[in-house]
Design an enzyme around this catalytic site. Sequence first.
Site, PDB file in Angstrom:
ATOM      1  N   ARG A 161      -8.166  -4.553  11.641  1.00  0.00           N
ATOM      2  CA  ARG A 161      -8.611  -4.041  10.498  1.00  0.00           C
ATOM      3  C   ARG A 161      -8.296  -2.261  10.772  1.00  0.00           C
ATOM      4  O   ARG A 161      -8.811  -1.609  10.080  1.00  0.00           O
ATOM      5  CB  ARG A 161     -10.286  -3.765  10.065  1.00  0.00           C
ATOM      6  N   SER A 240     -13.441  -8.175   1.394  1.00  0.00           N
ATOM      7  CA  SER A 240     -14.389  -7.821   2.905  1.00  0.00           C
ATOM      8  C   SER A 240     -14.533  -6.946   1.907  1.00  0.00           C
ATOM      9  O   SER A 240     -14.189  -5.948   1.774  1.00  0.00           O
ATOM     10  CB  SER A 240     -13.888  -8.650   3.678  1.00  0.00           C
ATOM     11  N   GLU A 339     -14.786  -1.600   5.053  1.00  0.00           N
ATOM     12  CA  GLU A 339     -13.378  -1.802   4.887  1.00  0.00           C
ATOM     13  C   GLU A 339     -12.917  -1.163   3.839  1.00  0.00           C
ATOM     14  O   GLU A 339     -11.787  -0.311   4.201  1.00  0.00           O
ATOM     15  CB  GLU A 339     -13.262  -3.418   5.138  1.00  0.00           C
TER      16      GLU A 339
HETATM   17  C1  LIG Z   1     -10.018 -10.991  -3.224  1.00  0.00           C
HETATM   18  C2  LIG Z   1      -9.631  -9.958  -2.118  1.00  0.00           C
HETATM   19  C3  LIG Z   1      -9.162 -10.486  -0.764  1.00  0.00           C
HETATM   20  C4  LIG Z   1      -8.956 -10.059   0.673  1.00  0.00           C
HETATM   21  N1  LIG Z   1      -8.578 -10.736   1.102  1.00  0.00           N
HETATM   22  C5  LIG Z   1      -8.620  -9.647   2.799  1.00  0.00           C
HETATM   23  C6  LIG Z   1      -8.232 -10.619   3.531  1.00  0.00           C
HETATM   24  O1  LIG Z   1      -8.198 -11.244   3.836  1.00  0.00           O
HETATM   25  N2  LIG Z   1      -7.408  -9.640   4.883  1.00  0.00           N
HETATM   26  C7  LIG Z   1      -7.572  -8.459   4.639  1.00  0.00           C
HETATM   27  O2  LIG Z   1      -7.499  -8.224   5.731  1.00  0.00           O
HETATM   28  N3  LIG Z   1      -7.673  -8.084   3.545  1.00  0.00           N
HETATM   29  C8  LIG Z   1      -7.953  -8.704   2.302  1.00  0.00           C
HETATM   30  N4  LIG Z   1      -8.439  -7.945   1.173  1.00  0.00           N
HETATM   31  C9  LIG Z   1      -8.438  -6.451   1.481  1.00  0.00           C
HETATM   32  C10 LIG Z   1      -6.513  -5.870   0.664  1.00  0.00           C
HETATM   33  O3  LIG Z   1      -5.629  -6.305  -0.016  1.00  0.00           O
HETATM   34  C11 LIG Z   1      -5.687  -5.646   1.511  1.00  0.00           C
HETATM   35  O4  LIG Z   1      -6.624  -4.539   2.382  1.00  0.00           O
HETATM   36  C12 LIG Z   1      -4.345  -4.740   1.257  1.00  0.00           C
HETATM   37  O5  LIG Z   1      -3.254  -4.666   2.285  1.00  0.00           O
HETATM   38  C13 LIG Z   1      -4.474  -3.566   0.574  1.00  0.00           C
HETATM   39  O6  LIG Z   1      -3.541  -3.552  -0.144  1.00  0.00           O
HETATM   40  P1  LIG Z   1      -2.920  -2.959  -1.183  1.00  0.00           P
HETATM   41  O7  LIG Z   1      -1.764  -2.130  -1.892  1.00  0.00           O
HETATM   42  O8  LIG Z   1      -3.759  -2.985  -2.586  1.00  0.00           O
HETATM   43  O9  LIG Z   1      -3.657  -1.308  -0.680  1.00  0.00           O
HETATM   44  P2  LIG Z   1      -4.248  -0.488  -1.915  1.00  0.00           P
HETATM   45  O10 LIG Z   1      -5.612  -0.750  -2.140  1.00  0.00           O
HETATM   46  O11 LIG Z   1      -3.511   0.418  -2.913  1.00  0.00           O
HETATM   47  O12 LIG Z   1      -4.394   0.486  -1.047  1.00  0.00           O
HETATM   48  C14 LIG Z   1      -5.546   0.290   0.394  1.00  0.00           C
HETATM   49  C15 LIG Z   1      -5.024   2.145   1.737  1.00  0.00           C
HETATM   50  O13 LIG Z   1      -3.293   1.619   1.719  1.00  0.00           O
HETATM   51  C16 LIG Z   1      -3.213   2.922   1.683  1.00  0.00           C
HETATM   52  N5  LIG Z   1      -1.597   2.245   0.891  1.00  0.00           N
HETATM   53  C17 LIG Z   1      -1.063   1.664  -0.046  1.00  0.00           C
HETATM   54  N6  LIG Z   1      -0.013   1.201   0.599  1.00  0.00           N
HETATM   55  C18 LIG Z   1       0.645   2.364   1.477  1.00  0.00           C
HETATM   56  C19 LIG Z   1       1.436   2.768   1.709  1.00  0.00           C
HETATM   57  N7  LIG Z   1       3.153   2.437   1.752  1.00  0.00           N
HETATM   58  N8  LIG Z   1       1.741   4.170   3.052  1.00  0.00           N
HETATM   59  C20 LIG Z   1       0.730   4.312   3.135  1.00  0.00           C
HETATM   60  N9  LIG Z   1      -0.530   4.022   2.723  1.00  0.00           N
HETATM   61  C21 LIG Z   1      -0.920   2.915   1.369  1.00  0.00           C
HETATM   62  C22 LIG Z   1      -3.678   3.267   0.421  1.00  0.00           C
HETATM   63  O14 LIG Z   1      -3.319   5.079   0.049  1.00  0.00           O
HETATM   64  C23 LIG Z   1      -5.453   3.041   0.812  1.00  0.00           C
HETATM   65  O15 LIG Z   1      -5.673   4.106   2.009  1.00  0.00           O
HETATM   66  C24 LIG Z   1      -8.371  -8.896   0.615  1.00  0.00           C
HETATM   67  C25 LIG Z   1      -8.828  -7.614  -0.514  1.00  0.00           C
HETATM   68  C26 LIG Z   1      -9.417  -8.548  -2.244  1.00  0.00           C
HETATM   69  C27 LIG Z   1      -9.499  -7.840  -3.842  1.00  0.00           C
END
Ligand SMILES: Cc1cc2nc3c(=O)[nH]c(=O)nc-3n(C[C@H](O)[C@H](O)[C@H](O)COP(=O)(O)OP(=O)(O)OC[C@H]3O[C@@H](n4cnc5c(N)ncnc54)[C@H](O)[C@@H]3O)c2cc1C
Length: 347
Positions: A161, A240, A339
């Site tokens: 992570r 998580s 996380e």
């Molecule tokens: C129901 C649920 C289940 C999940 N299950 C998992 C799982 O099984 N495993 C897991 O690892 N995670 C899980 N997650 C967490 C999440 O989905 C992941 O971390 C996902 O990759 C976040 O993507 P996002 O586009 O929504 O990022 P955001 O929430 O929009 O951003 C997260 C971070 O990444 C940065 N960011 C986003 N896009 C970029 C970019 N293009 N360049 C640089 N920085 C960027 C943002 O600034 C922020 O710091 C889960 C979340 C939910 C709600």
Amino acid sequence: MLVENDAPLAPLTTLRLGGPARRLVTAHTDDEVIAAVREADAAGEPLLVLGGGSNLVIGDAGFSGTALRIATEGFALDGTALEVAAGETWSEVVRRTVLDHHLAGIEFLAGIPGSVGATPVQNVGAYGQEVAQAITEVVAYDRTADEVVVLPNAECAFSYRHSRFKAEPDRYVVLRVRFRLEDADGLSTPVRYAETARHLGVEQGDRVAVDTAWKAVLLLRAGKGMVLDPADHDTWSAGSFFTNPVLTAAQYESFRTRPGAEDAPAYPAPEGCTKTSAAWLIDRAGFGKGYGSGPATLSTKHTLALTNRGSATAEDLLALAREIRDGVREAFGVELVNEPVMVGVTL
Ligand SMILES: Cc1cc2nc3c(=O)[nH]c(=O)nc-3n(C[C@H](O)[C@H](O)[C@H](O)COP(=O)(O)OP(=O)(O)OC[C@H]3O[C@@H](n4cnc5c(N)ncnc54)[C@H](O)[C@@H]3O)c2cc1C
């Protein structure tokens, strides 16, 4: 490029919490992304890069800067080499590689919400697979050098992570991610996770049809509220909320002396460390599924997900998170670490 002022951010997050952004920019091309970042940097304006908002806790005061929503598109598959734009939806990319192209490599990462560009940031992982295993290169805009860079996997500092992108949050904006998938004649990569193997009725290390693996993961995830469903408050979460603690040998030794810790899950981790389960610790510290009576509670399906039952504020959620973190520390001497990324708030 769309620019809005005083724009609500809560609807752009899966927790549906937090105040507005002073300015919200939506960028549809890499050039628009870079232009928006340059403009904010030149003005000394704080920048929040936003993908699907599924790993964010935004404070109730909102964000007094520019929130940049990445809405770029692009999916290019050449044999087993895949390049995807940061703004594409991750779970849809996984679906296409599995169901349309029968390729392995990211099938166990089915159903993870959010954008492709965020996947390298915390090296998303689930069910025995991590995105770092399939990423070959990340194309990013380097704000420090003011140029587009191509970082090979070895330079991304991927770990559990974590990555270089998370370690230097104000430096890189991911534009595209390149993957190497596997053509295993329609089979998956080996099933690594015990729960998935049990569910599929195979041994760990076996391969199954790649679409069978994908479906199994979606089913298992849905049972834990880990697939987004707007009608189900158990999925109004950031997934998580705490990472699984990785303990040094000395910390693990001390943890094992705590009453009840003898049967805690323990997995070998790099550098002689031991990883244990945050969900187990939370449950055994007295916070079972559904814990809480206010507008923010634990998911009724998974102790690791903190959820908004509809009317929670960020402070409600953080109060619950602090109660759980403190309770686990008291019971087991282990410090849980959040996380999701915190914006304008701390745990
Ligand atoms: C129901 C649920 C289940 C999940 N299950 C998992 C799982 O099984 N495993 C897991 O690892 N995670 C899980 N997650 C967490 C999440 O989905 C992941 O971390 C996902 O990759 C976040 O993507 P996002 O586009 O929504 O990022 P955001 O929430 O929009 O951003 C997260 C971070 O990444 C940065 N960011 C986003 N896009 C970029 C970019 N293009 N360049 C640089 N920085 C960027 C943002 O600034 C922020 O710091 C889960 C979340 C939910 C709600």
